[in-house]
Design a protein around this motif. Structure first.
Motif, short mmCIF file in Angstrom:
data_model
loop_
_atom_site.label_atom_id
_atom_site.label_comp_id
_atom_site.label_asym_id
_atom_site.label_seq_id
_atom_site.Cartn_x
_atom_site.Cartn_y
_atom_site.Cartn_z
N THR A 1 0.78 -0.96 -0.01
CA THR A 1 -0.18 -0.11 0.00
C THR A 1 0.72 1.35 -0.01
N VAL A 3 1.45 4.86 1.03
CA VAL A 3 0.90 6.08 1.98
C VAL A 3 0.80 7.38 1.28
N VAL A 6 -0.88 11.67 5.90
CA VAL A 6 -1.11 11.05 7.38
C VAL A 6 -2.02 12.43 7.92
N VAL A 27 -6.75 3.16 10.03
CA VAL A 27 -6.34 3.32 8.64
C VAL A 27 -7.40 3.42 7.52
#
Length: 75
Positions: A1, A3, A6, A27
């Motif tokens: 995955t 990212v 955040v 998540v």
């Protein structure tokens, strides 16, 4: 995955009131579904997006409508 960002722990996505209160999540993952297996007329998916700077609301609506028409022809 991969990212792509955040978010602060306190962040909650705005959701339509019919979906209830925002819930925390550890998540967020891309939603994957075989659309051919979903019955036509099944309208229980909410989508959230952000308009890119310089794009008008009308342009975004037009693009979403085009995506909807393209996806609809797959059935």
């Amino acid at each position: 995955t991969t990212v792509v960002g955040v978010l602060p722990r306190t962040f909650n996505f705005l959701i339509h009131s019919s979906l209830g209160s925002p819930q925390g999540a550890e998540v967020w993952l891309p939603y994957q579904v075989d659309l051919a297996s979903v019955p036509r007329g099944n309208h229980n998916l909410a989508v959230l997006g952000r308009i890119t700077d310089g794009v008008t609301f009308a342009q975004a609506q037009d693009e979403l409508a085009a995506i909807g028409r393209r996806e609809d022809t797959k059935f």
